[in-house]
Design an enzyme around this catalytic site. Structure first.
Site, short mmCIF file in Angstrom:
data_model
loop_
_atom_site.label_atom_id
_atom_site.label_comp_id
_atom_site.label_asym_id
_atom_site.label_seq_id
_atom_site.Cartn_x
_atom_site.Cartn_y
_atom_site.Cartn_z
N HIS A 74 0.15 5.44 6.60
CA HIS A 74 0.31 5.64 5.15
C HIS A 74 0.65 7.09 4.83
O HIS A 74 -0.01 8.00 5.33
CB HIS A 74 -0.97 5.23 4.42
CG HIS A 74 -1.26 3.77 4.53
ND1 HIS A 74 -2.09 3.26 5.49
CD2 HIS A 74 -0.81 2.72 3.80
CE1 HIS A 74 -2.15 1.94 5.35
NE2 HIS A 74 -1.37 1.60 4.34
N GLY B 263 -1.87 -4.36 1.24
CA GLY B 263 -1.95 -5.57 2.04
C GLY B 263 -0.93 -6.63 1.68
O GLY B 263 -0.82 -7.65 2.36
N SER C 164 0.81 -1.22 0.00
CA SER C 164 0.00 0.00 0.00
C SER C 164 0.84 1.27 0.00
O SER C 164 0.40 2.31 -0.48
CB SER C 164 -0.94 0.00 1.21
OG SER C 164 -0.19 -0.09 2.42
N ASN D 238 4.15 -5.23 5.61
CA ASN D 238 3.05 -6.07 6.09
C ASN D 238 3.56 -7.35 6.74
O ASN D 238 2.90 -7.88 7.64
CB ASN D 238 2.07 -6.37 4.95
CG ASN D 238 1.28 -5.13 4.58
OD1 ASN D 238 0.73 -4.45 5.43
ND2 ASN D 238 1.24 -4.81 3.30
N ASP E 120 -4.39 7.65 9.62
CA ASP E 120 -4.07 6.37 10.26
C ASP E 120 -2.66 6.34 10.83
O ASP E 120 -2.28 5.42 11.56
CB ASP E 120 -4.28 5.20 9.29
CG ASP E 120 -3.35 5.23 8.07
OD1 ASP E 120 -2.40 6.04 8.03
OD2 ASP E 120 -3.59 4.43 7.15
#
Length: 192
Positions: A164, A52, A15, A80, A161
């Site tokens: 990111h 992801g 991502s 991840n 968040d």
């Protein structure tokens, strides 16, 4: 030169590469594309970032990503794996397989590292962080130690968040990667 005849730079990532939460064209690969064009490089950047994705996911779709027959690649996977607490040794095997395949296909690679979060414990952090420089050296890849350098934990450079990058954060990533990408284009592999 027709678009489909231009040399391709493949950005294989998760991502952070895909541009999660950003408007189209604002992820770091697209910003690198703009910089290359501005500097007169006739290279097409393909954003093969999938939100992801772990290193296993990147490896599983490598054949698909290679359909564009890239001359260059930036491999930016591992975040991840770390967030899921997956074994660094498994990530190393996956990244090793990716770099080996790129090498076999004559693709010059830049490996962008990731840093493990301190809360995962000192042993995990050391094992995880050591994977990237070791693989870059073994495969003669260009190496950028931390994809999120100067962006991680900076609230004004990340989405709500806190994980990111926002557009400004993606711009910093592109600006930090660009000198190495340009060197890779000019000098080829192995990195020197």
């Amino acid at each position: 030169m027709a678009e489909n005849e231009k040399p391709v730079l493949l950005a294989l990532g998760d991502s952070l590469t895909a541009g999660y939460g950003l408007d189209m064209g604002k992820a770091w690969p697209e910003q690198v594309q703009e910089m290359l064009q501005k500097d007169g490089y006739d290279i097409r950047v393909v954003n093969a970032g999938v939100s992801g994705d772990t290193s296993a996911g990147g490896l599983a779709r490598l054949d698909w990503a290679m359909q564009d027959k890239p001359a260059f690649a930036v491999v930016a996977l591992g975040a991840n794996d770390m967030l899921r607490g997956l074994a660094p040794e498994t990530m190393q095997r996956n990244l090793e397989a990716i770099l080996t395949r790129l090498e076999q296909q004559g693709v010059c690679a830049l490996l962008a590292g990731m840093h493990a979060a301190p809360n995962l414990g000192r042993d995990y952090v050391q094992r995880f962080n050591a994977v990237f420089p070791r693989l870059a050296e073994k495969h003669g890849a260009y190496f950028y130690p931390f994809l999120l350098q100067d962006v991680a934990a900076e609230s004004d450079l990340n989405l709500g968040d806190g994980i990111h990058p926002n557009e400004a954060g993606a711009r910093i990533i592109a600006e930090r990667l660009y000198p190495l990408i340009e060197k890779m284009i000019k000098q080829g592999c192995p990195a020197r």
